[in-house]
Design a protein around this motif. Structure first.
Motif, PDB file in Angstrom:
ATOM      1  N   MET A   1       8.135 -10.151  -1.744  1.00  0.00           N
ATOM      2  CA  MET A   1       6.651 -10.088  -1.167  1.00  0.00           C
ATOM      3  C   MET A   1       7.197 -10.703   0.196  1.00  0.00           C
ATOM      4  O   MET A   1       6.875 -10.155   1.338  1.00  0.00           O
ATOM      5  CB  MET A   1       5.885 -10.672  -1.717  1.00  0.00           C
ATOM      6  CG  MET A   1       4.404 -10.690  -0.988  1.00  0.00           C
ATOM      7  SD  MET A   1       3.123 -11.693  -1.883  1.00  0.00           S
ATOM      8  CE  MET A   1       3.720 -13.357  -1.860  1.00  0.00           C
ATOM      9  N   LEU A   2       7.738 -11.838   0.348  1.00  0.00           N
ATOM     10  CA  LEU A   2       8.180 -12.742   1.679  1.00  0.00           C
ATOM     11  C   LEU A   2       8.830 -11.708   2.526  1.00  0.00           C
ATOM     12  O   LEU A   2       8.892 -11.834   3.693  1.00  0.00           O
ATOM     13  CB  LEU A   2       8.566 -14.168   1.075  1.00  0.00           C
ATOM     14  CG  LEU A   2       7.556 -15.059   0.679  1.00  0.00           C
ATOM     15  CD1 LEU A   2       8.142 -16.146   0.429  1.00  0.00           C
ATOM     16  CD2 LEU A   2       6.234 -15.182   1.640  1.00  0.00           C
ATOM     17  N   LEU A   3      10.009 -11.392   1.964  1.00  0.00           N
ATOM     18  CA  LEU A   3      11.117 -10.617   2.675  1.00  0.00           C
ATOM     19  C   LEU A   3      10.486  -9.094   3.276  1.00  0.00           C
ATOM     20  O   LEU A   3      11.007  -8.962   4.281  1.00  0.00           O
ATOM     21  CB  LEU A   3      12.344 -10.300   1.630  1.00  0.00           C
ATOM     22  CG  LEU A   3      13.122 -11.620   1.343  1.00  0.00           C
ATOM     23  CD1 LEU A   3      14.215 -10.996   0.594  1.00  0.00           C
ATOM     24  CD2 LEU A   3      13.601 -12.134   2.575  1.00  0.00           C
ATOM     25  N   THR A   4       9.628  -8.391   2.387  1.00  0.00           N
ATOM     26  CA  THR A   4       8.989  -7.428   2.781  1.00  0.00           C
ATOM     27  C   THR A   4       8.235  -7.308   3.877  1.00  0.00           C
ATOM     28  O   THR A   4       8.116  -7.066   5.118  1.00  0.00           O
ATOM     29  CB  THR A   4       8.346  -6.588   1.754  1.00  0.00           C
ATOM     30  OG1 THR A   4       9.068  -6.455   0.608  1.00  0.00           O
ATOM     31  CG2 THR A   4       7.501  -5.424   2.290  1.00  0.00           C
ATOM     32  N   GLU A   5       7.300  -8.755   4.034  1.00  0.00           N
ATOM     33  CA  GLU A   5       6.618  -9.053   5.138  1.00  0.00           C
ATOM     34  C   GLU A   5       7.250  -9.636   6.331  1.00  0.00           C
ATOM     35  O   GLU A   5       6.985  -9.214   7.625  1.00  0.00           O
ATOM     36  CB  GLU A   5       5.516 -10.334   4.834  1.00  0.00           C
ATOM     37  CG  GLU A   5       4.531 -10.083   3.797  1.00  0.00           C
ATOM     38  CD  GLU A   5       3.757 -11.333   3.334  1.00  0.00           C
ATOM     39  OE1 GLU A   5       2.781 -11.007   2.679  1.00  0.00           O
ATOM     40  OE2 GLU A   5       4.124 -12.230   3.685  1.00  0.00           O
ATOM     41  N   ALA A   6       8.558 -10.084   6.159  1.00  0.00           N
ATOM     42  CA  ALA A   6       9.431 -10.640   7.248  1.00  0.00           C
ATOM     43  C   ALA A   6      10.179  -9.316   7.893  1.00  0.00           C
ATOM     44  O   ALA A   6      10.094  -9.230   9.100  1.00  0.00           O
ATOM     45  CB  ALA A   6      10.396 -11.426   6.694  1.00  0.00           C
ATOM     46  N   ASN A   7      10.414  -8.471   7.068  1.00  0.00           N
ATOM     47  CA  ASN A   7      11.136  -7.217   7.593  1.00  0.00           C
ATOM     48  C   ASN A   7      10.120  -6.306   8.375  1.00  0.00           C
ATOM     49  O   ASN A   7      10.378  -5.657   9.619  1.00  0.00           O
ATOM     50  CB  ASN A   7      11.564  -6.456   6.455  1.00  0.00           C
ATOM     51  CG  ASN A   7      12.522  -5.127   6.867  1.00  0.00           C
ATOM     52  OD1 ASN A   7      13.417  -5.382   7.520  1.00  0.00           O
ATOM     53  ND2 ASN A   7      11.970  -3.877   6.523  1.00  0.00           N
ATOM     54  N   GLU A   8       8.691  -6.368   7.983  1.00  0.00           N
ATOM     55  CA  GLU A   8       7.650  -5.696   8.723  1.00  0.00           C
ATOM     56  C   GLU A   8       7.234  -6.316  10.069  1.00  0.00           C
ATOM     57  O   GLU A   8       7.178  -5.785  11.109  1.00  0.00           O
ATOM     58  CB  GLU A   8       6.323  -5.709   7.800  1.00  0.00           C
ATOM     59  CG  GLU A   8       5.333  -4.771   8.472  1.00  0.00           C
ATOM     60  CD  GLU A   8       5.650  -3.463   8.626  1.00  0.00           C
ATOM     61  OE1 GLU A   8       6.302  -2.851   7.777  1.00  0.00           O
ATOM     62  OE2 GLU A   8       5.083  -2.809   9.416  1.00  0.00           O
TER      63      GLU A   8
END
Length: 497
Positions: free
Chosen positions: A29-36
């Protein structure tokens, strides 16, 4: 089963569950948000790059208009100014105004004169097909476009050649600027953005794991790539590793306390462990606050709060770059757009826009160079910012030497007074060490909602009024309503003609 074995299984299950939650739910979840977030940052840079190119075209077009509506250019195309090329089209002049290609077409649309130099001062030889394409654009009435040449993509603008008053059109003037690696290097330096023309070498660099990229197609054959470091992703990955290590250490400490408690207090309720886990579980919010105050949770709280503070600072910096003009510090067109609705709400749905540019600014640039021109723009911006109260005015730089003032008003007299104040401020002498410079302002004024129903229409109508001022004398103000009234008076005359 021994109670210690049972306790060990329970602790092992808790550790495994915590690791599973971290790896399967929280980390993705955190990495997806960071990538976005990284993707959004790159897309914002694409938008900034697009807007920069549009401003470049607008600036080049205004420069082309200034040269095309000039008696000297008119005399040159009609054959009445033999020394025009020697006086006005030398290599230094073209380099100073950042023009790599200048083309004069006669009244029949045929090539009359052309000259091209690159950034190193070498002659640009173009094929006949290039000039035929320019002739077709001129016939079609295209004012700005991109055209492929032997030396790369050329940003071109065109305007009919007339006298100073806009009369007696005699052909077309075209000016071009190369969009090559040297230009994109300047663009990258100006915007602080990793941008380049797409090439095989560029494609290889974009495959690097720490890069995220997007593209912007200028034409079908020319594509700009915009890349950025995976700042948020890398930062979040590092913080996740730190978070995992810290959480693991904390869980091990809890396991040790659990076994110590069992040693001294047999039969202690297992809920003691659950309570301690609860005490070190951080609450999600604007700032992390832990329920427990042991060393592990305090350290974890500090690291997460540091990460959140860094992200907030980065977002604030990105917002500042997106909504502020980097040269003058005034708001830009995007800032004006973002504040427009709130400004109308605050001031009962009424506003007036003063739109003006600096008459004589081109002469300052041509005489003393762009550094002096930039200083003049900065001084003009400070005068506007210091004079107008932010509670009733929004000042912005919307183009090269174009400014806008959005104001609240009670009467038309307020608007005219503000326009006169703008002219007075702009016309004050500008000091640059040992020499002085003067410019004036032509102010077009449009009112919301009387003249326009949106900010873009407000800018358009105010620009039309400003253009009329420049055509009829400069250095004064005109309301768009006055321009409409003049147009209405002309209609009966046109019908009788």
């Amino acid at each position: 089963m021994k109670i210690r074995t049972w306790a060990l299984l329970v602790v092992s299950g808790l550790l495994a569950g915590a690791v599973l939650i971290m790896q399967v739910i929280i980390a993705p979840m955190l990495l997806t948000e960071a990538n976005e977030a990284d993707r959004n940052a790159v897309e914002e840079n694409v938008l900034r790059t697009t807007n920069f190119l549009e401003k470049e075209k607008d600036g080049l077009l205004r420069q082309t208009i200034d040269w095309a509506e000039w008696d000297d250019s008119h005399q040159f195309i009609t054959g009445d100014f033999d020394n025009y090329e020697e006086l006005n089209l030398d290599d230094d002049m073209l380099a100073n105004i950042r023009v790599q290609q200048i083309v004069f077409l006669d009244q029949d649309g045929e090539l009359f004169f052309e000259k091209g130099i690159d950034g190193e001062g070498d002659r640009l030889d173009q094929p006949e097909t290039f000039f035929r394409e320019l002739e077709e654009h001129a016939v079609a009435g295209d004012t700005s476009f991109f055209e492929e040449s032997n030396h790369g993509l050329m940003m071109m603008t065109s305007h009919p050649i007339t006298r100073n008053d806009g009369s007696d059109p005699q052909g077309t003037l075209l000016m071009g600027r190369l969009v090559d690696e040297q230009y994109t290097a300047m663009l990258a330096d100006t915007l602080s953005v990793d941008v380049a023309l797409l090439s095989d070498e560029r494609l290889m660099s974009l495959q690097e794991a720490n890069k995220i990229n997007s593209t912007y197609a200028i034409t079908e054959g020319t594509v700009l790539s915009v890349a950025g470091e995976r700042f948020y992703y890398d930062s979040q990955s590092a913080n996740l590793i730190h978070l995992q290590l810290t959480a693991g250490a904390a869980l091990l400490v809890i396991a040790g306390l659990f076994f110590a408690a069992f040693r001294y207090f047999i039969g202690m309720p297992v809920t003691r462990l659950a309570e301690q886990v609860k005490q070190i579980d951080p609450a999600v919010g604007g700032e992390v606050n832990t329920y427990g105050r042991n060393a592990e949770t305090i350290q974890l709280e500090r690291e997460i709060n540091t990460m959140l503070a860094n992200i907030r600072e980065a977002n604030q910096e990105i917002s500042k770059m997106a909504y502020r003009d980097q040269l003058t510090g005034l708001g830009n067109r995007f800032y004006l757009t973002s504040q427009f609705d709130a400004f109308l709400t605050k001031h009962d749905g009424r506003a007036a826009l003063l739109f003006f540019d600096l008459d004589g600014f081109k002469k300052v640039n041509d005489t003393w160079g762009h550094d002096t021109g930039d200083k003049l723009l900065q001084q003009a911006a400070r005068r506007l910012e210091e004079h107008f109260d932010v509670s009733r005015f929004i000042t912005a730089r919307v183009g090269g030497d174009e400014f806008a003032v959005l104001m609240a008003y009670d009467s038309e007299e307020d608007i005219r007074k503000a326009g006169a104040e703008v002219i007075e401020m702009i016309e004050r002498v500008y000091s640059f060490g040992t020499y002085l410079a003067s410019v004036s302002a032509s102010v077009g004024i449009s009112m919301y909602p009387n003249d326009a129903g949106s900010l873009s229409e407000l800018l358009k109508t105010a620009d039309a009024a400003m253009y009329e001022v420049k055509q009829s004398g400069k250095g004064r103000t005109m309301l768009y309503q006055e321009l409409k009234a003049q147009s209405e008076k002309r209609k009966p005359m046109d019908r009788n003609a």
